[in-house]
Design an enzyme around this catalytic site. Sequence first.
Site, PDB file in Angstrom:
ATOM      1  N   ILE A   1      -3.094  -3.342   6.874  1.00  0.00           N
ATOM      2  CA  ILE A   1      -1.828  -3.177   6.066  1.00  0.00           C
ATOM      3  C   ILE A   1      -0.963  -1.983   7.672  1.00  0.00           C
ATOM      4  O   ILE A   1      -0.699  -1.435   6.946  1.00  0.00           O
ATOM      5  CB  ILE A   1      -1.841  -2.311   5.200  1.00  0.00           C
ATOM      6  CG1 ILE A   1      -2.954  -0.693   5.457  1.00  0.00           C
ATOM      7  CG2 ILE A   1      -2.467  -2.568   4.093  1.00  0.00           C
ATOM      8  CD1 ILE A   1      -2.945   0.406   4.265  1.00  0.00           C
TER       9      ILE A   1
ATOM     10  N   LEU B   1      -1.996  -0.615  13.553  1.00  0.00           N
ATOM     11  CA  LEU B   1      -1.968  -0.399  15.499  1.00  0.00           C
ATOM     12  C   LEU B   1      -1.670   0.824  15.531  1.00  0.00           C
ATOM     13  O   LEU B   1      -1.140   0.914  17.460  1.00  0.00           O
ATOM     14  CB  LEU B   1       0.239  -0.952  14.968  1.00  0.00           C
ATOM     15  CG  LEU B   1      -0.128  -2.102  14.663  1.00  0.00           C
ATOM     16  CD1 LEU B   1       1.614  -2.215  14.360  1.00  0.00           C
ATOM     17  CD2 LEU B   1      -0.421  -3.495  15.295  1.00  0.00           C
TER      18      LEU B   1
ATOM     19  N   LYS C   1      -2.529   6.183  -4.590  1.00  0.00           N
ATOM     20  CA  LYS C   1      -4.171   6.766  -4.187  1.00  0.00           C
ATOM     21  C   LYS C   1      -3.443   8.080  -4.780  1.00  0.00           C
ATOM     22  O   LYS C   1      -2.316   8.943  -4.934  1.00  0.00           O
ATOM     23  CB  LYS C   1      -3.846   6.808  -2.253  1.00  0.00           C
ATOM     24  CG  LYS C   1      -3.821   5.559  -1.924  1.00  0.00           C
ATOM     25  CD  LYS C   1      -3.918   5.864  -0.893  1.00  0.00           C
ATOM     26  CE  LYS C   1      -4.252   4.904   0.225  1.00  0.00           C
ATOM     27  NZ  LYS C   1      -2.097   4.585   1.125  1.00  0.00           N
TER      28      LYS C   1
ATOM     29  N   HIS D   1      -7.485   9.359  -2.403  1.00  0.00           N
ATOM     30  CA  HIS D   1      -6.988   9.718  -1.200  1.00  0.00           C
ATOM     31  C   HIS D   1      -7.351  10.124   0.687  1.00  0.00           C
ATOM     32  O   HIS D   1      -7.249   9.505   1.148  1.00  0.00           O
ATOM     33  CB  HIS D   1      -5.860  10.075  -0.637  1.00  0.00           C
ATOM     34  CG  HIS D   1      -4.801  10.008   0.300  1.00  0.00           C
ATOM     35  ND1 HIS D   1      -3.184   9.550  -0.154  1.00  0.00           N
ATOM     36  CD2 HIS D   1      -4.365   9.681   1.302  1.00  0.00           C
ATOM     37  CE1 HIS D   1      -2.271   9.515   1.294  1.00  0.00           C
ATOM     38  NE2 HIS D   1      -3.803   9.000   1.518  1.00  0.00           N
TER      39      HIS D   1
ATOM     40  N   TYR E   1       3.554   9.966  -1.273  1.00  0.00           N
ATOM     41  CA  TYR E   1       4.196   8.990   0.138  1.00  0.00           C
ATOM     42  C   TYR E   1       5.789   9.512  -0.480  1.00  0.00           C
ATOM     43  O   TYR E   1       6.290   9.090  -0.003  1.00  0.00           O
ATOM     44  CB  TYR E   1       4.301   7.656   0.331  1.00  0.00           C
ATOM     45  CG  TYR E   1       2.280   7.805   1.477  1.00  0.00           C
ATOM     46  CD1 TYR E   1       1.984   8.225   1.871  1.00  0.00           C
ATOM     47  CD2 TYR E   1       2.200   5.882   1.293  1.00  0.00           C
ATOM     48  CE1 TYR E   1       0.951   7.492   2.083  1.00  0.00           C
ATOM     49  CE2 TYR E   1       0.976   5.671   1.785  1.00  0.00           C
ATOM     50  CZ  TYR E   1       0.554   6.635   2.013  1.00  0.00           C
ATOM     51  OH  TYR E   1      -1.021   5.952   3.030  1.00  0.00           O
TER      52      TYR E   1
ATOM     53  N   ASP F   1       1.107  -1.695  -0.180  1.00  0.00           N
ATOM     54  CA  ASP F   1      -0.293   0.005  -0.059  1.00  0.00           C
ATOM     55  C   ASP F   1       0.881   1.322   0.214  1.00  0.00           C
ATOM     56  O   ASP F   1       1.441   1.563   0.905  1.00  0.00           O
ATOM     57  CB  ASP F   1      -0.786   0.136   0.973  1.00  0.00           C
ATOM     58  CG  ASP F   1      -1.670   1.263   1.253  1.00  0.00           C
ATOM     59  OD1 ASP F   1      -2.400   1.560   0.422  1.00  0.00           O
ATOM     60  OD2 ASP F   1      -1.320   1.827   1.881  1.00  0.00           O
TER      61      ASP F   1
ATOM     62  N   LYS G   1       2.730  -0.930   8.646  1.00  0.00           N
ATOM     63  CA  LYS G   1       4.079  -0.779   8.373  1.00  0.00           C
ATOM     64  C   LYS G   1       4.948  -0.776   9.422  1.00  0.00           C
ATOM     65  O   LYS G   1       5.359  -0.415  10.603  1.00  0.00           O
ATOM     66  CB  LYS G   1       4.025   0.984   8.320  1.00  0.00           C
ATOM     67  CG  LYS G   1       5.115   1.655   7.726  1.00  0.00           C
ATOM     68  CD  LYS G   1       5.422   2.298   8.889  1.00  0.00           C
ATOM     69  CE  LYS G   1       6.700   3.008   9.057  1.00  0.00           C
ATOM     70  NZ  LYS G   1       7.373   3.626   9.839  1.00  0.00           N
ATOM     71  N   SER G   2       5.796  -1.394   9.450  1.00  0.00           N
ATOM     72  CA  SER G   2       7.416  -1.066   9.840  1.00  0.00           C
ATOM     73  C   SER G   2       8.233  -0.397   9.059  1.00  0.00           C
ATOM     74  O   SER G   2       8.505  -1.378   7.205  1.00  0.00           O
ATOM     75  CB  SER G   2       7.182  -2.310  10.443  1.00  0.00           C
ATOM     76  OG  SER G   2       8.565  -2.629  11.469  1.00  0.00           O
TER      77      SER G   2
ATOM     78  N   ASN H   1       4.885  -9.141  11.894  1.00  0.00           N
ATOM     79  CA  ASN H   1       3.676  -8.443  11.797  1.00  0.00           C
ATOM     80  C   ASN H   1       2.293 -10.293  10.689  1.00  0.00           C
ATOM     81  O   ASN H   1       1.240  -9.253  10.283  1.00  0.00           O
ATOM     82  CB  ASN H   1       3.317  -7.486  10.997  1.00  0.00           C
ATOM     83  CG  ASN H   1       4.314  -5.992  12.540  1.00  0.00           C
ATOM     84  OD1 ASN H   1       4.219  -6.509  13.894  1.00  0.00           O
ATOM     85  ND2 ASN H   1       4.210  -5.282  11.467  1.00  0.00           N
TER      86      ASN H   1
END
Length: 274
Positions: free
Chosen positions: A229, A191, A76, A109, A51, A46, A231-232, A241
């Site tokens: 989705i 999270l 997006k 978005h 971004y 994603d 993120k790390s 995850n």
Amino acid sequence: MASAPTVKLNNGVEIPQLGFGVYQIPDDETAAAVGSALEAGYRSIDTAAIYGNEVGVSRAVAASGLAREDLFITTKVWNADQGYDATLRAFDASLAKLGTDYVDLYLVHWPAPARDLYLDTWRALEKLAAEGRIRAAGVSNFLPAHLRRLAEHSSLVPAVNQIELHPGLQQAELRALHAEQGIATEAWSPLAQGAVLGDDAIVSAAARHGKSPAQVVIRWHLQLGNVVIPKSATPERIRENIDVLDFTLSDEEMAAIAALDRGLRTGPDPDAFN
Ligand code: NAD
């Protein structure tokens, strides 16, 4: 290697239920992070034009050797590119950066209500879908009023609404409306960017299952039916995850997490973000 279940969207396209988000990962670190994710078994990525890391995503995909059809790529259209023609141009720019000739899921978005362009933007997504350049069209951060207005003006029901959703902000009203309209719920900041990982109900479930709090929260999303989705940028957490398919939260544990709902918004209010 873990492999996530899929959710069937309202047009028959299947999306992996667990994907990898790349918000706030700098472009030059994105290829490494996405590379770790692909190695760990994620097949859904994603990103978003804003971004600034669509090129990083494309590098990881190219380096992975995976076939394009085995991947699910979401991007997006940004608020400043809303409107029919601007969206079509923004889509071409995203495709060029992603180094692909289609995206699996293209999202508006934000509704950006003060711009009042999302109906025109949606017509551009209808065209892209009809041409097969996007496999599914969806929205993000749409509130019930925005979804209802879209439905009054278009027969194309969004495949997905990607919204902030986590144990601190459970979005009951939107989830019910999505179920009614046939829209899949996708959870961003699943999270709460870490803000719920110390909550008692989550920590105690983690201890009972020999899992981490993050794994418990991701498992909670999967059991609710959300697409998720996390993120790390850390390879160990990226693997952690997705390692959530070998345990099940009990009804009591699900109820204890349901009780954590408290209007905790980590991102902007969609009615006021333009
Ligand atoms: P998230 O809830 O996924 O939190 C990510 C943060 O949680 C990490 O930076 C790290 O600090 C922590 N974390 C991750 N794994 C962990 C683990 N195993 N143990 C402990 N801590 C851990 O938040 P996010 O990045 O904001 O959201 C995920 C994705 O959702 C984004 O990358 C992006 O793709 C998408 N998103 C979309 C929108 C939108 O407007 N559509 C907005 C925000 C995010």
